[in-house]
Write a protein that holds these residues in place. Structure first.
Motif, PDB file in Angstrom:
ATOM      1  N   SER A   1       0.771  -1.181   0.230  1.00  0.00           N
ATOM      2  CA  SER A   1       0.052  -0.321   0.339  1.00  0.00           C
ATOM      3  C   SER A   1       1.225   0.978   0.158  1.00  0.00           C
ATOM      4  N   TYR A   2       0.748   2.449  -0.886  1.00  0.00           N
ATOM      5  CA  TYR A   2       1.358   3.673  -0.695  1.00  0.00           C
ATOM      6  C   TYR A   2       0.518   4.078  -0.911  1.00  0.00           C
ATOM      7  N   TYR A   3       0.624   5.800   0.224  1.00  0.00           N
ATOM      8  CA  TYR A   3      -0.218   6.950  -0.553  1.00  0.00           C
ATOM      9  C   TYR A   3       1.121   7.805  -0.765  1.00  0.00           C
ATOM     10  N   HIS A   4       0.121   8.826  -1.246  1.00  0.00           N
ATOM     11  CA  HIS A   4       1.008   9.941  -1.892  1.00  0.00           C
ATOM     12  C   HIS A   4       0.635  11.626  -1.905  1.00  0.00           C
ATOM     13  N   THR A   5       0.614  12.326  -1.431  1.00  0.00           N
ATOM     14  CA  THR A   5       0.436  13.664  -0.925  1.00  0.00           C
ATOM     15  C   THR A   5       1.731  14.398  -1.948  1.00  0.00           C
ATOM     16  N   GLY A   6       0.550  15.733  -2.532  1.00  0.00           N
ATOM     17  CA  GLY A   6       1.245  16.902  -2.829  1.00  0.00           C
ATOM     18  C   GLY A   6       0.267  18.363  -3.225  1.00  0.00           C
ATOM     19  N   SER A   7       1.022  18.605  -4.132  1.00  0.00           N
ATOM     20  CA  SER A   7      -0.142  19.987  -3.958  1.00  0.00           C
ATOM     21  C   SER A   7      -1.056  20.068  -4.242  1.00  0.00           C
ATOM     22  N   SER A   8      -1.299  19.326  -5.472  1.00  0.00           N
ATOM     23  CA  SER A   8      -2.034  19.025  -6.422  1.00  0.00           C
ATOM     24  C   SER A   8      -3.107  18.272  -6.859  1.00  0.00           C
ATOM     25  N   THR A   9      -4.065  17.677  -6.673  1.00  0.00           N
ATOM     26  CA  THR A   9      -4.899  17.007  -6.873  1.00  0.00           C
ATOM     27  C   THR A   9      -4.222  15.565  -7.889  1.00  0.00           C
ATOM     28  N   ASP A  10      -3.728  15.829  -8.988  1.00  0.00           N
ATOM     29  CA  ASP A  10      -2.495  14.637  -9.837  1.00  0.00           C
ATOM     30  C   ASP A  10      -1.884  14.017  -8.731  1.00  0.00           C
ATOM     31  N   GLU A  11      -0.922  14.746  -7.833  1.00  0.00           N
ATOM     32  CA  GLU A  11      -0.710  14.279  -6.489  1.00  0.00           C
ATOM     33  C   GLU A  11      -0.830  12.970  -6.109  1.00  0.00           C
ATOM     34  N   ILE A  12      -2.002  13.366  -5.178  1.00  0.00           N
ATOM     35  CA  ILE A  12      -2.376  13.049  -4.855  1.00  0.00           C
ATOM     36  C   ILE A  12      -3.170  11.332  -4.810  1.00  0.00           C
ATOM     37  N   TYR A  13      -2.516  10.325  -4.277  1.00  0.00           N
ATOM     38  CA  TYR A  13      -3.140   9.256  -5.180  1.00  0.00           C
ATOM     39  C   TYR A  13      -2.548   8.136  -4.192  1.00  0.00           C
ATOM     40  N   HIS A  14      -2.899   6.774  -4.086  1.00  0.00           N
ATOM     41  CA  HIS A  14      -3.108   5.640  -3.019  1.00  0.00           C
ATOM     42  C   HIS A  14      -3.488   4.093  -4.087  1.00  0.00           C
ATOM     43  N   TYR A  15      -2.230   3.467  -3.772  1.00  0.00           N
ATOM     44  CA  TYR A  15      -2.229   2.353  -4.444  1.00  0.00           C
ATOM     45  C   TYR A  15      -1.973   1.576  -3.362  1.00  0.00           C
ATOM     46  N   THR A  16      -2.970   0.305  -3.369  1.00  0.00           N
ATOM     47  CA  THR A  16      -3.791  -1.115  -3.067  1.00  0.00           C
ATOM     48  C   THR A  16      -3.137  -2.216  -3.900  1.00  0.00           C
ATOM     49  N   PHE A  17      -2.098  -3.083  -3.132  1.00  0.00           N
ATOM     50  CA  PHE A  17      -1.849  -4.439  -4.201  1.00  0.00           C
ATOM     51  C   PHE A  17      -2.538  -5.522  -3.110  1.00  0.00           C
ATOM     52  N   THR A  18      -3.106  -6.280  -3.854  1.00  0.00           N
ATOM     53  CA  THR A  18      -3.050  -8.056  -2.293  1.00  0.00           C
ATOM     54  C   THR A  18      -3.337  -8.797  -2.970  1.00  0.00           C
ATOM     55  N   ARG A  19      -3.138  -9.497  -2.561  1.00  0.00           N
ATOM     56  CA  ARG A  19      -2.251 -10.901  -3.282  1.00  0.00           C
ATOM     57  C   ARG A  19      -3.665 -12.081  -2.392  1.00  0.00           C
ATOM     58  N   GLU A  20      -4.427 -12.365  -3.628  1.00  0.00           N
ATOM     59  CA  GLU A  20      -5.861 -13.160  -3.068  1.00  0.00           C
ATOM     60  C   GLU A  20      -5.656 -14.259  -3.725  1.00  0.00           C
ATOM     61  N   ASP A  21      -7.117 -14.964  -3.534  1.00  0.00           N
ATOM     62  CA  ASP A  21      -7.059 -16.512  -4.184  1.00  0.00           C
ATOM     63  C   ASP A  21      -6.796 -16.330  -5.332  1.00  0.00           C
ATOM     64  N   GLY A  22      -7.762 -15.176  -6.311  1.00  0.00           N
ATOM     65  CA  GLY A  22      -7.857 -15.165  -7.492  1.00  0.00           C
ATOM     66  C   GLY A  22      -7.108 -14.004  -8.413  1.00  0.00           C
ATOM     67  N   GLY A  23      -5.639 -13.942  -7.421  1.00  0.00           N
ATOM     68  CA  GLY A  23      -4.784 -13.790  -7.942  1.00  0.00           C
ATOM     69  C   GLY A  23      -4.772 -12.021  -7.686  1.00  0.00           C
ATOM     70  N   ILE A  24      -4.093 -11.137  -8.193  1.00  0.00           N
ATOM     71  CA  ILE A  24      -3.457 -10.023  -7.596  1.00  0.00           C
ATOM     72  C   ILE A  24      -4.949  -8.565  -7.419  1.00  0.00           C
ATOM     73  N   HIS A  25      -5.059  -7.911  -6.663  1.00  0.00           N
ATOM     74  CA  HIS A  25      -5.733  -7.059  -6.700  1.00  0.00           C
ATOM     75  C   HIS A  25      -5.855  -5.909  -6.080  1.00  0.00           C
ATOM     76  N   LEU A  26      -6.451  -4.786  -7.397  1.00  0.00           N
ATOM     77  CA  LEU A  26      -5.705  -3.384  -7.274  1.00  0.00           C
ATOM     78  C   LEU A  26      -6.881  -2.401  -6.589  1.00  0.00           C
ATOM     79  N   TYR A  27      -6.706  -1.722  -5.982  1.00  0.00           N
ATOM     80  CA  TYR A  27      -7.511  -0.956  -6.186  1.00  0.00           C
ATOM     81  C   TYR A  27      -6.716   0.439  -5.512  1.00  0.00           C
ATOM     82  N   ALA A  28      -7.010   1.323  -6.435  1.00  0.00           N
ATOM     83  CA  ALA A  28      -6.801   2.868  -6.650  1.00  0.00           C
ATOM     84  C   ALA A  28      -7.335   3.458  -6.657  1.00  0.00           C
ATOM     85  N   GLU A  29      -6.697   4.690  -6.110  1.00  0.00           N
ATOM     86  CA  GLU A  29      -7.264   5.725  -5.499  1.00  0.00           C
ATOM     87  C   GLU A  29      -6.722   6.944  -6.200  1.00  0.00           C
ATOM     88  N   LEU A  30      -7.234   7.821  -6.827  1.00  0.00           N
ATOM     89  CA  LEU A  30      -7.297   9.086  -8.011  1.00  0.00           C
ATOM     90  C   LEU A  30      -7.447  10.277  -8.224  1.00  0.00           C
TER      91      LEU A  30
END
Length: 171
Positions: free
Chosen positions: A41-70
């Protein structure tokens, strides 16, 4: 002569990035082994909305789940991705020895502008890495960031049609 030696040592330290390194020098054995990540899980903040994002990768039975807030959470990507994505994150983590970042918690209060990050990684063996910096970063952070940010952006492009705008009509 002693002053010249002292200056040489100080200059070497400055240009080598400090007294120690988070990842091994050529020919040295790494401090931490390469191992399987179950959650990244990686969360990044900055001065503009483009620079504020959060990526979470989780290993699950069906593969790799990506949930990202951009874009400061205004857009969301929620998809399953290839195992190769997690393997690439594992390689970046190993190359830059991010286990050594565990417990990093620093702020450069003198900075006028910049960005911050929060990184939480869980390995299959139960080892956890938790690091946070605000205009302050662990050794080799910038190198690691230069590798995982393009990976994140490539996933945004690949799954662009599945990125959803957040419905704010009920607010």
């Amino acid at each position: 002569m002693r002053l010249a030696n002292f200056i040489t040592i100080i200059m070497a330290m400055l240009f080598s990035g400090g007294c120690s390194t988070a990842h091994p020098a050529e020919g040295e054995q790494p401090v931490f082994e390469r191992k399987e990540i179950t959650s990244f899980s990686y969360y990044h903040t900055g001065s503009s909305t483009d620079e504020i994002y959060h990526y979470t990768f989780t290993r699950e039975d069906g593969g790799i789940h990506l949930y990202a807030e951009l874009n400061c959470g205004w857009r969301v990507l929620d998809v399953m991705v290839e195992d190769a994505v997690m393997e690439e994150l594992e390689e970046i983590a190993y190359t830059h020895q991010i286990e050594g970042w565990n417990g990093f918690q620093e702020t450069d209060s003198m900075a006028q502008d910049g960005y911050s990050f929060t990184l939480d990684v869980l390995y299959a063996d139960g080892t956890e890495v938790s690091a946070h910096g605000s205009n302050a970063f662990p050794q080799s952070y910038m190198d690691a960031e230069r590798e995982w940010v393009p990976l994140f952006y490539s996933l945004n492009e690949k799954y662009e049609e599945q990125i959803m705008d957040v419905d704010t009509s009920a607010w």
